[in-house]
Design a protein around this motif. Structure first.
Motif, PDB file in Angstrom:
ATOM      1  N   HIS A 176      -7.899  -8.258   3.612  1.00 20.93           N
ATOM      2  CA  HIS A 176      -6.657  -7.809   4.220  1.00 20.93           C
ATOM      3  C   HIS A 176      -6.686  -8.016   5.737  1.00 20.93           C
ATOM      4  N   LEU A 177      -5.517  -8.214   6.299  1.00 22.31           N
ATOM      5  CA  LEU A 177      -5.376  -8.521   7.726  1.00 22.31           C
ATOM      6  C   LEU A 177      -5.788  -7.334   8.588  1.00 22.31           C
ATOM      7  N   TYR A 178      -6.523  -7.620   9.645  1.00 20.05           N
ATOM      8  CA  TYR A 178      -6.948  -6.593  10.607  1.00 20.05           C
ATOM      9  C   TYR A 178      -5.790  -6.325  11.566  1.00 20.05           C
ATOM     10  N   SER A 179      -4.904  -5.437  11.135  1.00 20.88           N
ATOM     11  CA  SER A 179      -3.699  -5.173  11.919  1.00 20.88           C
ATOM     12  C   SER A 179      -3.143  -3.800  11.576  1.00 20.88           C
ATOM     13  N   ASN A 180      -2.680  -3.065  12.584  1.00 15.87           N
ATOM     14  CA  ASN A 180      -1.997  -1.801  12.331  1.00 15.87           C
ATOM     15  C   ASN A 180      -0.492  -1.993  12.190  1.00 15.87           C
ATOM     16  N   TRP A 181      -0.044  -3.247  12.332  1.00 15.09           N
ATOM     17  CA  TRP A 181       1.388  -3.536  12.288  1.00 15.09           C
ATOM     18  C   TRP A 181       1.804  -4.269  11.018  1.00 15.09           C
ATOM     19  N   ILE A 182       1.091  -5.347  10.682  1.00 14.09           N
ATOM     20  CA  ILE A 182       1.476  -6.195   9.557  1.00 14.09           C
ATOM     21  C   ILE A 182       0.589  -5.907   8.345  1.00 14.09           C
ATOM     22  N   ASN A 183       1.229  -5.703   7.202  1.00 17.89           N
ATOM     23  CA  ASN A 183       0.502  -5.463   5.956  1.00 17.89           C
ATOM     24  C   ASN A 183       0.190  -6.814   5.314  1.00 17.89           C
ATOM     25  N   GLY A 184      -0.830  -7.465   5.826  1.00 19.69           N
ATOM     26  CA  GLY A 184      -1.108  -8.842   5.435  1.00 19.69           C
ATOM     27  C   GLY A 184      -2.334  -9.002   4.569  1.00 19.69           C
ATOM     28  N   ILE A 185      -2.365 -10.098   3.833  1.00 21.62           N
ATOM     29  CA  ILE A 185      -3.536 -10.508   3.051  1.00 21.62           C
ATOM     30  C   ILE A 185      -3.983 -11.859   3.581  1.00 21.62           C
ATOM     31  N   THR A 186      -5.263 -11.986   3.909  1.00 23.48           N
ATOM     32  CA  THR A 186      -5.767 -13.244   4.478  1.00 23.48           C
ATOM     33  C   THR A 186      -6.465 -14.118   3.439  1.00 23.48           C
ATOM     34  N   SER A 187      -6.932 -13.509   2.346  1.00 18.27           N
ATOM     35  CA  SER A 187      -7.574 -14.299   1.289  1.00 18.27           C
ATOM     36  C   SER A 187      -7.372 -13.590  -0.044  1.00 18.27           C
TER      37      SER A 187
ATOM     38  N   PRO B 211      17.822 -14.034   4.317  1.00 19.95           N
ATOM     39  CA  PRO B 211      18.345 -14.905   3.257  1.00 19.95           C
ATOM     40  C   PRO B 211      17.384 -16.031   2.884  1.00 19.95           C
ATOM     41  N   ALA B 212      16.774 -16.658   3.884  1.00 21.32           N
ATOM     42  CA  ALA B 212      15.818 -17.737   3.601  1.00 21.32           C
ATOM     43  C   ALA B 212      14.577 -17.202   2.900  1.00 21.32           C
ATOM     44  N   SER B 213      14.115 -16.025   3.321  1.00 17.78           N
ATOM     45  CA  SER B 213      12.948 -15.423   2.699  1.00 17.78           C
ATOM     46  C   SER B 213      13.219 -15.087   1.241  1.00 17.78           C
ATOM     47  N   ARG B 214      14.349 -14.450   0.968  1.00 18.61           N
ATOM     48  CA  ARG B 214      14.685 -14.094  -0.418  1.00 18.61           C
ATOM     49  C   ARG B 214      14.766 -15.339  -1.297  1.00 18.61           C
ATOM     50  N   PHE B 215      15.370 -16.391  -0.760  1.00 18.14           N
ATOM     51  CA  PHE B 215      15.523 -17.615  -1.561  1.00 18.14           C
ATOM     52  C   PHE B 215      14.168 -18.221  -1.885  1.00 18.14           C
TER      53      PHE B 215
ATOM     54  N   TRP C 282       7.805  -2.582  -1.960  1.00 15.92           N
ATOM     55  CA  TRP C 282       6.427  -2.301  -2.345  1.00 15.92           C
ATOM     56  C   TRP C 282       5.462  -2.715  -1.243  1.00 15.92           C
ATOM     57  N   THR C 283       5.682  -3.903  -0.703  1.00 14.51           N
ATOM     58  CA  THR C 283       4.792  -4.437   0.335  1.00 14.51           C
ATOM     59  C   THR C 283       4.974  -3.723   1.655  1.00 14.51           C
ATOM     60  N   SER C 284       6.245  -3.494   2.045  1.00 10.74           N
ATOM     61  CA  SER C 284       6.553  -2.996   3.395  1.00 10.74           C
ATOM     62  C   SER C 284       5.750  -3.802   4.415  1.00 10.74           C
ATOM     63  N   PRO C 285       6.124  -5.069   4.633  1.00 11.80           N
ATOM     64  CA  PRO C 285       5.273  -5.966   5.422  1.00 11.80           C
ATOM     65  C   PRO C 285       5.002  -5.491   6.849  1.00 11.80           C
ATOM     66  N   THR C 286       5.891  -4.677   7.417  1.00  8.25           N
ATOM     67  CA  THR C 286       5.597  -4.064   8.708  1.00  8.25           C
ATOM     68  C   THR C 286       5.343  -2.577   8.501  1.00  8.25           C
ATOM     69  N   HIS C 287       4.182  -2.110   8.919  1.00  5.79           N
ATOM     70  CA  HIS C 287       3.848  -0.694   8.768  1.00  5.79           C
ATOM     71  C   HIS C 287       4.739   0.185   9.640  1.00  5.79           C
TER      72      HIS C 287
ATOM     73  N   GLY D   5       8.509 -13.509  13.390  1.00  4.53           N
ATOM     74  CA  GLY D   5       9.128 -12.654  12.393  1.00  4.53           C
ATOM     75  C   GLY D   5       8.998 -13.223  10.995  1.00  4.53           C
ATOM     76  N   ALA D   6       9.192 -14.532  10.864  1.00  5.67           N
ATOM     77  CA  ALA D   6       9.108 -15.173   9.550  1.00  5.67           C
ATOM     78  C   ALA D   6       7.680 -15.190   9.023  1.00  5.67           C
ATOM     79  N   ASN D   7       6.745 -15.570   9.885  1.00  5.71           N
ATOM     80  CA  ASN D   7       5.371 -15.773   9.430  1.00  5.71           C
ATOM     81  C   ASN D   7       4.582 -14.486   9.258  1.00  5.71           C
ATOM     82  N   SER D   8       5.105 -13.385   9.763  1.00  9.43           N
ATOM     83  CA  SER D   8       4.391 -12.115   9.619  1.00  9.43           C
ATOM     84  C   SER D   8       4.920 -11.278   8.462  1.00  9.43           C
ATOM     85  N   THR D   9       5.905 -11.785   7.732  1.00  9.42           N
ATOM     86  CA  THR D   9       6.479 -10.981   6.642  1.00  9.42           C
ATOM     87  C   THR D   9       6.460 -11.720   5.303  1.00  9.42           C
ATOM     88  N   THR D  10       7.163 -12.845   5.205  1.00 11.27           N
ATOM     89  CA  THR D  10       7.386 -13.519   3.926  1.00 11.27           C
ATOM     90  C   THR D  10       6.110 -13.833   3.147  1.00 11.27           C
ATOM     91  N   PRO D  11       5.071 -14.412   3.759  1.00  7.31           N
ATOM     92  CA  PRO D  11       3.886 -14.749   2.949  1.00  7.31           C
ATOM     93  C   PRO D  11       3.207 -13.525   2.367  1.00  7.31           C
TER      94      PRO D  11
END
Length: 416
Positions: free
Chosen positions: A393-404, A365-369, A294-299, A251-257
């Motif tokens: 961008h990450l090859y995923s239909n779930w996580i709105n990620g950036i890889t580079s 709370p940790a993510s916001r901080f 804006w990001t909506s890290p989970t689609h 949960g932490a690693n798929s959203t905050t970054p």
């Protein structure tokens, strides 16, 4: 997924829509699809490649209802599209794959280790680690921000989780690989199955050692809380402790970054907004919230219906799969004025970027901080930043990620 400014042109037709296809999220902005869904088909039925059907909901009110009504819309059989039709082998075992009231038996002790007061108590130590992570950015030059931010969740919450620092990089990489095994950045095996075997082996080796370490030397952290927890008078088996470590770390690693990267990208594209932040750092909490929206890290979030129910005209039967497109909900014009603007003055901002209800992200709370520390440090040094290379961008239909995301940072360059 690319995120564009300004209202997109909605699709003329929804014929042949493939919402499950991860490739469609790599280079395109899918807000045209979600806008078309909200206008033309806010409730509908879609199919997975194997023909399994699921209900799609695109509006905020419906998504909010689905996510919060855990009695009707269950998480126990899976929470992502990959679970539709097959379920999840960890169903009923982890905090994300349980429903109240059983869910509360796990959530309450974990919340005590990650709540706001704990984050405040650990603030100095976490700030020091976050500043050390972003030190290259503060000193200027070109850096791949996506690869640097990959470690942000563990820097922010690794100690709170109870994971030894020597494993942070391994966990940060492999949790993302576990949900995007086809992405070129994370495909470490000969094929998808081999990649998943490799990354899960490494993850559970890390968690096994963390469990043994905390068993010998318990602390005020998630692993220790899980080891001390009894359900129905019995302690959790080590396997279930490991599954919950994986669930929380994932949960932490798929959203905050990705919130960090997409927010930095938006600010680079709109330097006038960043200049406002530099001149008035008091808006940083609002910046973090708008960045999450804006990001909506989970689609999307998947649920399964527990009883026959009607929602917005859809007559669903017990056992039906339901998809709440939270990324669409976070652009719903019925809730957000100017949803395609990055607005520091947005208030209220009831986004679903950290979830909602019983499954609201315990790491919020940790993510916001951690995110606030990054933007405060960059603003204090009046750092200007700009994109210098290809964004992947990450090859995923779930996580709105950036890889580079290569960017150039120039301290002291933001002028009034």
């Amino acid at each position: 997924m690319r995120i564009d400014f300004g209202e997109p042109k909605p699709l003329d037709s929804l014929e042949g829509l493939r919402l499950h296809d991860p490739a469609s999220y790599v280079e395109e902005c899918r807000h045209d699809v979600w806008l078309a869904l909200r206008r033309q088909r806010p409730v509908g039925v879609d199919e997975m490649p194997d023909g399994t059907r699921y209900w799609s909901f695109a509006g905020y009110a419906d998504c909010d209802k689905i996510v919060k009504d855990t009695a009707t819309y269950s998480s126990e059989e899976g929470t992502i599209l990959a679970s539709v039709g097959v379920g999840d082998s960890a169903g009923g075992q982890t905090i994300t794959l349980m429903d109240p009231p059983d869910h509360g038996a796990l959530r309450r002790p974990l919340m005590r280790t990650m709540r706001q007061s704990v984050v405040r108590r650990r603030a100095d130590a976490v700030r020091e680690k976050v500043l050390a992570l972003i030190d290259p950015l503060l000193h200027g030059g070109e850096h791949d921000v996506a690869r640097l931010m990959r470690l942000l969740p563990m820097v922010a919450a690794g100690d709170i989780l109870g994971i030894p620092e020597k494993y942070w990089e391994t966990i940060a990489f492999n949790t993302t690989a576990s949900i995007a095994p086809e992405d070129p950045e994370y495909a470490v095996g000969r094929n998808v199955g081999d990649t998943l075997r490799r990354v899960h082996h490494q993850l559970f080796a890390c968690f096994t050692d963390a469990i043994e370490t905390r068993r010998r030397d318990p602390g005020d952290d998630v692993v220790s809380a899980l080891l001390g927890l009894e359900i129905d008078g019995r302690p959790l088996e080590d396997r279930r402790v490991m599954l919950n470590c994986y669930s929380v770390a994932l949960g932490a690693n798929s959203t905050t970054p990705h919130v960090a990267c997409h927010t930095l990208l938006a600010l680079a594209q709109r330097p006038d907004i960043w200049r406002t932040v530099v001149e008035n750092p008091s808006v940083i909490p609002a910046l973090v919230e708008e960045g999450a929206r804006w990001t909506s890290p989970t689609h999307h979030l998947i649920r399964r219906v527990t009883t026959d129910v009607e929602l917005s005209g859809a007559q669903m039967a017990k056992g039906d799969w339901v998809c709440a497109w939270v990324a669409s909900a976070n652009r719903d014009e019925q809730v957000f004025d100017g949803p395609y603007d990055f607005d520091l003055g947005r208030s209220p901002n009831p986004h679903l970027g950290f979830g909602a209800g019983a499954h609201y992200c315990i790491g919020a709370p940790a993510s916001r901080f951690a995110l606030s520390v990054i933007f405060e440090a960059l603003a204090l040094r009046r750092v200007r930043f700009e994109v210098t290379g290809e964004i992947r961008h990450l090859y995923s239909n779930w996580i709105n990620g950036i890889t580079s995301m290569p960017m150039r940072f120039t301290p002291g360059a933001v002028t009034a």
